[in-house]
Write a protein that holds these residues in place. Structure first.
Motif, PDB file in Angstrom:
ATOM      1  N   UNK A 287     -41.538  -7.644 -13.887  1.00  0.00           N
ATOM      2  CA  UNK A 287     -40.595  -7.892 -12.695  1.00  0.00           C
ATOM      3  C   UNK A 287     -39.567  -7.122 -12.122  1.00  0.00           C
ATOM      4  N   UNK A 288     -38.684  -6.443 -13.023  1.00  0.00           N
ATOM      5  CA  UNK A 288     -37.801  -5.603 -13.212  1.00  0.00           C
ATOM      6  C   UNK A 288     -38.406  -4.120 -12.178  1.00  0.00           C
ATOM      7  N   UNK A 289     -39.815  -3.774 -12.898  1.00  0.00           N
ATOM      8  CA  UNK A 289     -39.918  -2.597 -11.878  1.00  0.00           C
ATOM      9  C   UNK A 289     -40.363  -2.798 -10.893  1.00  0.00           C
ATOM     10  N   UNK A 290     -41.065  -4.060 -10.500  1.00  0.00           N
ATOM     11  CA  UNK A 290     -41.886  -4.828  -9.412  1.00  0.00           C
ATOM     12  C   UNK A 290     -40.594  -4.280  -8.130  1.00  0.00           C
ATOM     13  N   UNK A 291     -39.219  -4.703  -9.046  1.00  0.00           N
ATOM     14  CA  UNK A 291     -38.144  -5.288  -7.574  1.00  0.00           C
ATOM     15  C   UNK A 291     -37.891  -3.300  -7.164  1.00  0.00           C
ATOM     16  N   UNK A 292     -37.960  -2.813  -8.135  1.00  0.00           N
ATOM     17  CA  UNK A 292     -37.362  -1.432  -8.035  1.00  0.00           C
ATOM     18  C   UNK A 292     -38.245  -0.642  -8.498  1.00  0.00           C
ATOM     19  N   UNK A 293     -38.443   0.034  -7.429  1.00  0.00           N
ATOM     20  CA  UNK A 293     -39.609   1.573  -7.711  1.00  0.00           C
ATOM     21  C   UNK A 293     -38.807   3.067  -8.256  1.00  0.00           C
ATOM     22  N   UNK A 294     -37.579   1.879  -8.187  1.00  0.00           N
ATOM     23  CA  UNK A 294     -37.098   3.345  -9.819  1.00  0.00           C
ATOM     24  C   UNK A 294     -37.122   3.648 -10.570  1.00  0.00           C
ATOM     25  N   UNK A 295     -36.972   2.400 -11.400  1.00  0.00           N
ATOM     26  CA  UNK A 295     -37.226   1.557 -12.761  1.00  0.00           C
ATOM     27  C   UNK A 295     -37.818   1.956 -13.215  1.00  0.00           C
ATOM     28  N   UNK A 296     -38.101   2.204 -14.535  1.00  0.00           N
ATOM     29  CA  UNK A 296     -38.832   1.955 -15.760  1.00  0.00           C
ATOM     30  C   UNK A 296     -38.738   1.512 -17.050  1.00  0.00           C
ATOM     31  N   UNK A 297     -40.497   1.503 -17.087  1.00  0.00           N
ATOM     32  CA  UNK A 297     -40.650   0.098 -18.001  1.00  0.00           C
ATOM     33  C   UNK A 297     -39.961  -0.264 -19.325  1.00  0.00           C
ATOM     34  N   UNK A 298     -39.552  -0.120 -19.862  1.00  0.00           N
ATOM     35  CA  UNK A 298     -39.035   0.382 -21.654  1.00  0.00           C
ATOM     36  C   UNK A 298     -40.686  -1.025 -22.133  1.00  0.00           C
ATOM     37  N   UNK A 299     -41.950   0.068 -23.070  1.00  0.00           N
ATOM     38  CA  UNK A 299     -42.687  -0.742 -24.132  1.00  0.00           C
ATOM     39  C   UNK A 299     -41.769  -1.384 -25.305  1.00  0.00           C
ATOM     40  N   UNK A 300     -42.305  -2.078 -25.591  1.00  0.00           N
ATOM     41  CA  UNK A 300     -41.864  -2.726 -26.595  1.00  0.00           C
ATOM     42  C   UNK A 300     -42.970  -2.933 -27.937  1.00  0.00           C
ATOM     43  N   UNK A 301     -41.911  -3.359 -29.012  1.00  0.00           N
ATOM     44  CA  UNK A 301     -43.490  -2.868 -30.122  1.00  0.00           C
ATOM     45  C   UNK A 301     -44.679  -3.604 -30.557  1.00  0.00           C
ATOM     46  N   UNK A 302     -45.607  -3.395 -30.487  1.00  0.00           N
ATOM     47  CA  UNK A 302     -46.603  -4.418 -30.318  1.00  0.00           C
ATOM     48  C   UNK A 302     -46.654  -4.903 -31.630  1.00  0.00           C
ATOM     49  N   UNK A 303     -47.074  -5.832 -31.980  1.00  0.00           N
ATOM     50  CA  UNK A 303     -47.427  -7.185 -32.655  1.00  0.00           C
ATOM     51  C   UNK A 303     -49.004  -6.250 -34.069  1.00  0.00           C
TER      52      UNK A 303
END
Length: 237
Positions: free
Chosen positions: A65-81
């Motif tokens: 949601x943060x990334x879709x609201x801000x084009x300059x935001x870069x998403x941080x991946x979570x550690x996959x289970x």
């Protein structure tokens, strides 16, 4: 950016199900923006099924949601289970039962006598021993040197036959390559199977030597020599 599972499949899902920019998707998936554009145009990863990064635990809904609201935001991946399951299992050191540990010097002596091409490091790894012990057996400085005799490690139950054969084959191939680089031609390039190099007692070795020294019987020795004339016998008839 963290490494994620199935980056192209994840990019396909993000292209189809979100309003993220190509740059945001490329940064999250570790791809080039032009590659993401190709996915959107149907030119790249056409047959790849999309993988939901939220469903497999690599991305949270809040990050998306943060990334879709801000084009300059870069998403941080979570550690996959699932990440821990994909890590190669570290091979534990070989464990030798206490009842078998006194047999290791005999197995070391067997390697030294029958397969000198096997390195100390390989012997140490397959028998679970140390290089210092190998040197002591080789130099006969081991505390029990008087009682050490070469015995097949398979017979001792220290290794399996397939594992031993694989080790001997690998060592022989490496030695052949090293000899070829140095211009050394082996007199007998073939390697005897490990089963043929089992330890022989003095009586068995003596019997083998006697059999090898015996000359092959000739036809004259079995049937006797023939000095008659076949034509003469026909004339008498």
């Amino acid at each position: 950016m963290s490494d994620i599972l199935m980056p192209k499949a994840t990019a396909v899902w993000l292209v189809d199900n979100t309003s993220l920019s190509f740059e945001q998707i490329a940064d999250f998936c570790g791809l080039h923006p032009l590659e993401v554009r190709g996915i959107a145009d149907g030119e790249v990863a056409r047959d790849i099924r999309g993988a939901d990064p939220i469903g497999n635990g690599q991305l949270t809904r809040e990050e998306l949601d943060k990334a879709q609201g801000n084009p300059n935001y870069r998403m941080k991946a979570q550690v996959s289970r699932h990440a821990e399951l994909l890590k190669p299992a570290k091979k534990a050191p070989r464990y030798t039962p206490v009842s078998r540990r006194q047999d290791r010097p005999d197995a070391i002596a067997w390697f030294i006598r029958h397969h000198p091409e096997v390195t100390d490091a390989q012997i140490s790894k397959i028998l679970g021993t140390t290089k210092a012990t190998i040197e002591q057996v080789r130099n006969r400085t081991h505390w029990n040197a008087a009682n050490i005799k070469p015995v097949d490690p398979v017979t001792l139950g220290l290794v399996g036959q397939l594992e031993l054969d694989a080790l001997v084959k690998k060592a022989a191939e490496k030695k052949a390559k090293d000899d070829a680089k140095r211009g050394i031609v082996a007199e007998d390039p073939t390697l005897r199977p490990a089963a043929e190099t089992a330890y022989l007692t003095e009586e068995e070795q003596e019997e083998r030597d006697i059999r090898a020294s015996r000359a092959e019987p000739k036809a004259e020795d079995v049937f006797g020599s023939f000095s008659g004339n076949v034509d003469d016998e026909d004339d008498e008839d």
